[in-house]
Scaffold this active site. Structure first.
Site, mmCIF file in Angstrom:
data_model
loop_
_atom_site.group_PDB
_atom_site.id
_atom_site.type_symbol
_atom_site.label_atom_id
_atom_site.label_comp_id
_atom_site.label_asym_id
_atom_site.label_seq_id
_atom_site.Cartn_x
_atom_site.Cartn_y
_atom_site.Cartn_z
ATOM 1 N N GLY A 11 13.373 -2.119 -9.731
ATOM 2 C CA GLY A 11 13.024 -3.220 -8.818
ATOM 3 C C GLY A 11 13.636 -4.533 -9.263
ATOM 4 N N GLN A 15 11.536 -10.542 -6.877
ATOM 5 C CA GLN A 15 11.321 -11.935 -7.317
ATOM 6 C C GLN A 15 11.297 -12.052 -8.841
ATOM 7 O OE1 GLN A 15 7.405 -13.480 -6.951
ATOM 8 N NE2 GLN A 15 8.058 -15.625 -6.873
ATOM 9 N N ASP A 37 17.804 -0.862 -8.695
ATOM 10 C CA ASP A 37 17.018 -1.124 -7.498
ATOM 11 C C ASP A 37 17.439 -0.098 -6.454
ATOM 12 O OD1 ASP A 37 15.389 -3.957 -6.612
ATOM 13 O OD2 ASP A 37 15.947 -2.582 -4.996
ATOM 14 N N ILE A 38 16.595 0.063 -5.428
ATOM 15 C CA ILE A 38 16.976 0.963 -4.341
ATOM 16 C C ILE A 38 18.087 0.326 -3.506
ATOM 17 C CG2 ILE A 38 15.258 0.147 -2.670
ATOM 18 C CD1 ILE A 38 14.755 3.173 -2.062
ATOM 19 N N ASP A 52 16.299 5.026 -6.752
ATOM 20 C CA ASP A 52 15.048 5.087 -6.000
ATOM 21 C C ASP A 52 14.041 5.674 -6.992
ATOM 22 O OD1 ASP A 52 12.879 5.821 -4.511
ATOM 23 O OD2 ASP A 52 14.001 6.889 -2.967
ATOM 24 N N TYR A 142 -2.216 -1.937 -2.231
ATOM 25 C CA TYR A 142 -1.502 -2.447 -3.415
ATOM 26 C C TYR A 142 -2.464 -2.542 -4.600
ATOM 27 C CZ TYR A 142 0.725 -6.172 -6.267
ATOM 28 O OH TYR A 142 1.251 -6.933 -7.277
ATOM 29 N N LYS A 146 -2.476 -0.512 -8.116
ATOM 30 C CA LYS A 146 -2.378 -1.187 -9.425
ATOM 31 C C LYS A 146 -3.567 -0.800 -10.316
ATOM 32 C CE LYS A 146 1.509 -3.386 -9.080
ATOM 33 N NZ LYS A 146 2.642 -2.986 -9.904
ATOM 34 N N ILE A 172 3.243 -15.569 -8.547
ATOM 35 C CA ILE A 172 4.308 -16.120 -9.396
ATOM 36 C C ILE A 172 5.195 -17.040 -8.542
ATOM 37 C CG2 ILE A 172 6.252 -15.572 -10.915
ATOM 38 C CD1 ILE A 172 3.545 -14.553 -11.977
HETATM 39 C C1 AKB Z 1 0.791 -10.498 -4.036
HETATM 40 O O1 AKB Z 1 0.467 -11.560 -3.472
HETATM 41 O O2 AKB Z 1 0.670 -9.381 -3.531
HETATM 42 C C2 AKB Z 1 1.324 -10.578 -5.460
HETATM 43 C C3 AKB Z 1 0.245 -10.425 -6.471
HETATM 44 C C4 AKB Z 1 -0.747 -11.484 -6.686
HETATM 45 O O3 AKB Z 1 0.206 -9.429 -7.144
HETATM 46 N N1 AKB Z 1 2.009 -11.823 -5.634
#
Ligand code: AKB
Length: 323
Positions: A11, A15, A37-38, A52, A142, A146, A172
């Protein structure tokens, strides 16, 4: 004698990946850092492999051929984009991580870095000074990936002795690239809009407080944790890390100190519901204790650096946008 470090970044066009690749190249030498990266980006200088992360054979071949010793696994779908196609995001985030962990174990890599996120916290998490040890209750795909990823990293460390290190990134903020697909993206977009258009329409409400961090601090944080002695890493999930926190109206007011005519309007969308489940601020005392984590940028310093750097980008001949 121990062979030199050879680092693979997945990746790398993202960013954080873009900046981490450049700083790792400066540190270890261009030939010892392989960006992947892909998407193949023409703009990348240095070593690049198209990978990938779901293609484990290709991943392992690159690791073997390039004699990789460490992987920084940044490939992931972020919070807002993941909600558009949860199964796709889950597959990429989880199976991509499994492939990296399995290859890491089979090829006996020295270290793996896995970024987690404040998105592992949710509705039942106390918002102020969210503690390291609060149970995880993510609300997005997401965040779920995580949280599960943190547990799996811990599992590979405990059962396979793989040195996987992880931290929970807040939003970030950096000038080098746009953010992509996250809920905290507004805090990057606002600077580009301020300089280019003098105005910004924010997709979160004016008083939505979220934890954030300037890019230089994020890179320093990764380095400090990855450089720490094995024994110093006492927590084998992901460390809470804090730096700054602010609301859209507070960052707008800070920008107005430099650009007095800058205006902001608010048009909250589906990302508001995500932001409402996340912490306002983070207790990072364990990271401070274990490896001396200490950020350098506050809101004022970050704002002035972002505006300075983006002015150079958008107004290369000088003549910065002013009042
Ligand atoms: C998002 O907004 O999904 C990311 C995070 C806080 O992990 N920047």
């Amino acid at each position: 004698m121990r062979s030199p470090e050879k680092i693979l970044i997945t990746g790398a066009n993202g960013q954080i990946g873009t900046v981490l690749t450049q700083t790792l190249q400066a540190r270890y030498g261009q030939d010892n850092v392989i960006a992947s990266d892909i998407r193949a980006e023409e703009t990348f200088s240095g070593q690049f492999e198209r990978i990938d992360v779901l293609d484990v054979k290709r991943l392992e071949k690159v690791v073997v051929d390039r004699q990789i010793t460490q992987i920084y696994h940044l490939a992931a779908i972020l919070s807002a984009k993941g909600e558009k196609d949860p199964q796709w995001a889950w597959n990429l985030n989880m199976n991509g991580l499994f492939n990296v962990l399995d290859v890491g174990f089979r090829q006996q890599l020295r270290k793996i870095f896995f970024p987690s996120s404040i998105a592992v916290f949710g509705n039942f998490t106390p918002k102020i000074n969210t503690s390291q040890s609060h149970f995880l209750d993510p609300n997005t795909v997401y965040g779920i990936s995580k949280a599960a990823g943190e547990y799996w990293c811990n599992y590979y460390r405990n059962n396979y002795d793989l040195d996987v290190r992880s931290l929970r990134f807040p939003g970030i903020i950096g000038y080098q690239t746009l953010a992509g697909g996250g809920t905290t993206d507004y805090a990057v977009d606002i600077f580009h809009a301020a300089i280019q258009h003098g105005t910004y329409e924010c997709f979160l409400k004016s008083d939505t407080r979220l934890p954030m961090m300037y890019m230089d601090d994020a890179i320093k944080c990764v380095y400090d944790m990855m450089d720490a002695p094995y024994e110093a890493i006492t927590f084998h999930g992901a460390y809470n890390i804090g730096a700054i926190n602010f609301t859209p109206s507070e960052i707008a007011a800070e920008i107005q100190k430099h650009l007095p005519n800058f205006t902001i309007t608010y048009e909250p969308d589906f990302r508001q519901q995500i932001a409402d489940t996340w912490p306002n601020s983070i207790d990072d005392s364990l990271a401070k204790k274990d490896w001396g984590w200490s950020p350098e940028y506050d809101l004022a310093k970050m704002t002035s650096e972002m505006l300075k750097q983006l002015n150079k980008k958008y107004n290369p001949k000088g003549n910065p946008r002013q009042s």
